[in-house]
Design a protein around this motif. Structure first.
Motif, PDB file in Angstrom:
ATOM      1  N   GLU A   9      31.454 -29.015  -6.843  1.00 28.15           N
ATOM      2  CA  GLU A   9      30.548 -27.955  -7.272  1.00 28.15           C
ATOM      3  C   GLU A   9      31.025 -27.437  -8.614  1.00 28.15           C
ATOM      4  O   GLU A   9      32.197 -27.119  -8.780  1.00 28.15           O
ATOM      5  CB  GLU A   9      30.544 -26.818  -6.257  1.00 28.15           C
ATOM      6  CG  GLU A   9      29.642 -25.681  -6.668  1.00 28.15           C
ATOM      7  CD  GLU A   9      29.736 -24.478  -5.734  1.00 28.15           C
ATOM      8  OE1 GLU A   9      29.257 -23.420  -6.131  1.00 28.15           O
ATOM      9  OE2 GLU A   9      30.292 -24.618  -4.645  1.00 28.15           O
ATOM     10  N   LEU A  10      30.132 -27.388  -9.576  1.00 23.03           N
ATOM     11  CA  LEU A  10      30.477 -26.891 -10.903  1.00 23.03           C
ATOM     12  C   LEU A  10      29.927 -25.483 -11.081  1.00 23.03           C
ATOM     13  O   LEU A  10      28.799 -25.194 -10.699  1.00 23.03           O
ATOM     14  CB  LEU A  10      29.916 -27.812 -11.988  1.00 23.03           C
ATOM     15  CG  LEU A  10      30.467 -29.233 -11.986  1.00 23.03           C
ATOM     16  CD1 LEU A  10      29.788 -30.060 -13.065  1.00 23.03           C
ATOM     17  CD2 LEU A  10      31.960 -29.238 -12.184  1.00 23.03           C
ATOM     18  N   MET A  11      30.749 -24.621 -11.657  1.00 18.93           N
ATOM     19  CA  MET A  11      30.385 -23.223 -11.860  1.00 18.93           C
ATOM     20  C   MET A  11      30.335 -22.923 -13.353  1.00 18.93           C
ATOM     21  O   MET A  11      31.092 -23.498 -14.133  1.00 18.93           O
ATOM     22  CB  MET A  11      31.433 -22.315 -11.196  1.00 18.93           C
ATOM     23  CG  MET A  11      31.601 -22.554  -9.712  1.00 18.93           C
ATOM     24  SD  MET A  11      33.009 -21.638  -9.029  1.00 18.93           S
ATOM     25  CE  MET A  11      32.418 -19.967  -9.188  1.00 18.93           C
ATOM     26  N   THR A  12      29.451 -22.014 -13.738  1.00 24.14           N
ATOM     27  CA  THR A  12      29.367 -21.595 -15.135  1.00 24.14           C
ATOM     28  C   THR A  12      30.478 -20.593 -15.433  1.00 24.14           C
ATOM     29  O   THR A  12      31.093 -20.019 -14.514  1.00 24.14           O
ATOM     30  CB  THR A  12      28.012 -20.931 -15.434  1.00 24.14           C
ATOM     31  OG1 THR A  12      27.938 -19.713 -14.684  1.00 24.14           O
ATOM     32  CG2 THR A  12      26.845 -21.838 -15.108  1.00 24.14           C
ATOM     33  N   ALA A  13      30.699 -20.335 -16.714  1.00 21.63           N
ATOM     34  CA  ALA A  13      31.691 -19.339 -17.113  1.00 21.63           C
ATOM     35  C   ALA A  13      31.293 -17.955 -16.600  1.00 21.63           C
ATOM     36  O   ALA A  13      32.161 -17.164 -16.210  1.00 21.63           O
ATOM     37  CB  ALA A  13      31.840 -19.326 -18.634  1.00 21.63           C
ATOM     38  N   GLN A  14      30.007 -17.665 -16.573  1.00 21.71           N
ATOM     39  CA  GLN A  14      29.542 -16.371 -16.072  1.00 21.71           C
ATOM     40  C   GLN A  14      29.897 -16.222 -14.592  1.00 21.71           C
ATOM     41  O   GLN A  14      30.349 -15.155 -14.163  1.00 21.71           O
ATOM     42  CB  GLN A  14      28.027 -16.210 -16.280  1.00 21.71           C
ATOM     43  CG  GLN A  14      27.610 -16.049 -17.711  1.00 21.71           C
ATOM     44  CD  GLN A  14      27.558 -17.383 -18.472  1.00 21.71           C
ATOM     45  OE1 GLN A  14      27.615 -18.465 -17.894  1.00 21.71           O
ATOM     46  NE2 GLN A  14      27.473 -17.296 -19.789  1.00 21.71           N
ATOM     47  N   GLN A  15      29.685 -17.276 -13.808  1.00 19.70           N
ATOM     48  CA  GLN A  15      30.002 -17.224 -12.380  1.00 19.70           C
ATOM     49  C   GLN A  15      31.507 -17.042 -12.157  1.00 19.70           C
ATOM     50  O   GLN A  15      31.926 -16.234 -11.331  1.00 19.70           O
ATOM     51  CB  GLN A  15      29.537 -18.508 -11.690  1.00 19.70           C
ATOM     52  CG  GLN A  15      28.035 -18.643 -11.603  1.00 19.70           C
ATOM     53  CD  GLN A  15      27.609 -20.011 -11.111  1.00 19.70           C
ATOM     54  OE1 GLN A  15      28.118 -21.035 -11.570  1.00 19.70           O
ATOM     55  NE2 GLN A  15      26.673 -20.029 -10.171  1.00 19.70           N
ATOM     56  N   ARG A  41      33.836 -30.369 -19.594  1.00 17.01           N
ATOM     57  CA  ARG A  41      32.841 -30.288 -20.662  1.00 17.01           C
ATOM     58  C   ARG A  41      31.688 -31.217 -20.277  1.00 17.01           C
ATOM     59  O   ARG A  41      31.880 -32.402 -20.067  1.00 17.01           O
ATOM     60  CB  ARG A  41      33.468 -30.722 -21.978  1.00 17.01           C
ATOM     61  CG  ARG A  41      32.710 -30.253 -23.174  1.00 17.01           C
ATOM     62  CD  ARG A  41      33.447 -30.587 -24.453  1.00 17.01           C
ATOM     63  NE  ARG A  41      34.392 -29.568 -24.873  1.00 17.01           N
ATOM     64  CZ  ARG A  41      34.071 -28.387 -25.385  1.00 17.01           C
ATOM     65  NH1 ARG A  41      32.813 -28.061 -25.509  1.00 17.01           N
ATOM     66  NH2 ARG A  41      34.985 -27.551 -25.776  1.00 17.01           N
ATOM     67  N   VAL A  42      30.499 -30.640 -20.154  1.00 13.51           N
ATOM     68  CA  VAL A  42      29.279 -31.389 -19.859  1.00 13.51           C
ATOM     69  C   VAL A  42      28.392 -31.252 -21.079  1.00 13.51           C
ATOM     70  O   VAL A  42      27.700 -30.251 -21.240  1.00 13.51           O
ATOM     71  CB  VAL A  42      28.574 -30.846 -18.589  1.00 13.51           C
ATOM     72  CG1 VAL A  42      27.333 -31.669 -18.278  1.00 13.51           C
ATOM     73  CG2 VAL A  42      29.523 -30.816 -17.411  1.00 13.51           C
ATOM     74  N   GLY A  43      28.480 -32.229 -21.963  1.00 13.34           N
ATOM     75  CA  GLY A  43      27.795 -32.100 -23.245  1.00 13.34           C
ATOM     76  C   GLY A  43      28.438 -30.956 -24.008  1.00 13.34           C
ATOM     77  O   GLY A  43      29.634 -30.940 -24.230  1.00 13.34           O
ATOM     78  N   ARG A  44      27.631 -29.967 -24.376  1.00 13.90           N
ATOM     79  CA  ARG A  44      28.161 -28.786 -25.073  1.00 13.90           C
ATOM     80  C   ARG A  44      28.522 -27.663 -24.110  1.00 13.90           C
ATOM     81  O   ARG A  44      28.995 -26.620 -24.513  1.00 13.90           O
ATOM     82  CB  ARG A  44      27.107 -28.254 -26.049  1.00 13.90           C
ATOM     83  CG  ARG A  44      26.800 -29.192 -27.173  1.00 13.90           C
ATOM     84  CD  ARG A  44      25.794 -28.625 -28.138  1.00 13.90           C
ATOM     85  NE  ARG A  44      25.214 -27.348 -27.694  1.00 13.90           N
ATOM     86  CZ  ARG A  44      24.139 -26.810 -28.190  1.00 13.90           C
ATOM     87  NH1 ARG A  44      23.482 -27.402 -29.141  1.00 13.90           N
ATOM     88  NH2 ARG A  44      23.688 -25.656 -27.742  1.00 13.90           N
ATOM     89  N   HIS A  45      28.270 -27.867 -22.836  1.00 14.69           N
ATOM     90  CA  HIS A  45      28.460 -26.819 -21.837  1.00 14.69           C
ATOM     91  C   HIS A  45      29.833 -26.896 -21.196  1.00 14.69           C
ATOM     92  O   HIS A  45      30.372 -27.975 -20.987  1.00 14.69           O
ATOM     93  CB  HIS A  45      27.378 -26.910 -20.753  1.00 14.69           C
ATOM     94  CG  HIS A  45      25.990 -26.853 -21.305  1.00 14.69           C
ATOM     95  ND1 HIS A  45      25.388 -25.671 -21.671  1.00 14.69           N
ATOM     96  CD2 HIS A  45      25.102 -27.829 -21.581  1.00 14.69           C
ATOM     97  CE1 HIS A  45      24.179 -25.928 -22.143  1.00 14.69           C
ATOM     98  NE2 HIS A  45      23.987 -27.235 -22.101  1.00 14.69           N
ATOM     99  N   ILE A  46      30.364 -25.743 -20.850  1.00  9.47           N
ATOM    100  CA  ILE A  46      31.645 -25.644 -20.153  1.00  9.47           C
ATOM    101  C   ILE A  46      31.347 -25.317 -18.691  1.00  9.47           C
ATOM    102  O   ILE A  46      30.576 -24.400 -18.394  1.00  9.47           O
ATOM    103  CB  ILE A  46      32.532 -24.530 -20.754  1.00  9.47           C
ATOM    104  CG1 ILE A  46      32.855 -24.830 -22.218  1.00  9.47           C
ATOM    105  CG2 ILE A  46      33.799 -24.338 -19.919  1.00  9.47           C
ATOM    106  CD1 ILE A  46      33.686 -26.070 -22.438  1.00  9.47           C
TER     107      ILE A  46
END
Length: 65
Positions: A9-15, A41-46
């Motif tokens: 499960e991948l979580m965003t920085a906000q989460q 790193r998923v493309g430009r997303h962390i």
């Protein structure tokens, strides 16, 4: 992906920030300093793996003597 391979499960920085009680700016600084919270790193997303965040919290747990 291989058969039987579990996708984490991948979580965003906000989460993660909400969970840890820190800002996304703090997480950015930790990434820049290579602090012990692994990220993906998923493309430009962390993104952060939920298991890595749980392990980070566990490592920071202090047991009273």
């Amino acid at each position: 992906m291989g058969v039987g391979m579990e996708v984490p499960e991948l979580m965003t920085a906000q989460q993660v920030g909400r969970l840890l009680g820190v800002s996304t700016e703090t997480l950015r600084k930790w990434r820049a300093k290579r602090k012990c919270l692994p990220y993906v790193r998923v493309g430009r997303h962390i993104r952060y793996r939920a298991a890595d965040v749980a392990a980070f919290v566990e490592r920071g747990t202090v047991m009273p003597a």
